[in-house]
Write a protein that holds these residues in place. Structure first.
Motif: not given
Length: 259
Positions: A128-145
């Motif tokens: 289709x030559x178009x689309x959007x993907x938004x994923x829910x990550x977390x601040x945990x992906x940036x630091x050890x929490x």
């Protein structure tokens, strides 16, 4: 007035959860047909609940950690214009308490499932030559929490998002992720039953003095999925009331000031 997502199908995983229900309602109110995916049969309730507000919901019960179940679910959705990888779990809170099976469980639910859903929609988006993907990550992906397997998976979400943005941008496909901090969802109900002040204790770590509300995450996701973010791809945006800006508790103690 035409609504931003009129005539589009938005697929949302973890649709029956706290953030998921907000996302379904938010995008539905903006004209989208909701392809709602959840491992729980509660996803079927969304048909009636949201239908009262004129929102069309196509439900699918599926464990996104299963490639076959994902394939079957998406086969029933037809065209998907926006994919929101929202589903996730965290069941192993320390490395010492995480055995290999537990590690694999959290990685499968939080990272491999998001990949399986992404893999399911990319071919049609390319065509289709178009689309959007938004994923829910977390601040945990940036630091050890804490929750190390979950955190490793969320770090993987960031890497996967950037890879999609790099490889598929030429097909008109955008990929971004949001990184929530502590969100006020039903997942905290058990913790509050044991300690009614648990969220109040957490709030002191947040510069805004509060935790995140589900609709605040939904609104940032909606922005990233909309034409207003047409030049935004490969981004990982914290939605965390300032948590990742710095350590406010330590800063206050170091400066001996309350600010």
């Amino acid at each position: 007035m035409t609504r931003p997502f009129e005539g589009k199908t938005v697929a949302i995983t973890g649709a029956a959860g706290g953030i998921g229900q907000w996302l379904c309602r938010f995008f539905g109110a903006e004209g989208a047909t909701i392809a709602a995916i959840d491992v729980s049969e509660r996803v079927n309730d969304l048909v009636d609940v949201l239908g009262k507000d004129g929102i069309k919901v196509i439900p699918a019960i599926a464990n996104i950690a299963s490639v076959d179940q994902v394939k079957t679910a998406f086969a029933g959705f037809g065209e998907v214009h926006v994919l929101i990888n929202n589903a996730g779990i965290s069941r192993h809170h320390t490395l010492a308490s995480t055995d290999p099976a537990g590690w694999n469980e959290d990685i499968a639910a939080n990272l491999n499932g998001a990949y399986a859903c992404t893999h399911a929609v990319l071919p049609q988006m390319v065509e289709r030559r178009g689309g959007c993907i938004v994923s829910v990550g977390s601040v945990n992906g940036l630091s050890a929490l804490g929750d190390p397997a979950y955190s490793a998976a969320k770090a993987g979400i960031i890497a996967m998002t950037k890879a999609i943005a790099m490889e598929y941008g030429r097909h008109g496909i955008r990929a971004n992720c949001v990184l929530p901090g502590t969100v006020r969802t039903p997942i905290w109900d058990d913790r509050k039953a044991k300690d009614p002040d648990v969220l109040k204790q957490l709030e002191r770590w947040y510069p805004l003095g509060r935790i995140v509300e589900p609709d605040e995450v939904a609104k940032v996701i909606a922005f990233l999925a909309s034409d207003a973010a047409s030049a935004v791809t490969g981004a990982a945006i914290p939605v965390d009331c300032g948590l990742t800006a710095g350590n406010i508790v330590m800063t206050r103690e170091l400066t001996l000031e309350e600010f």
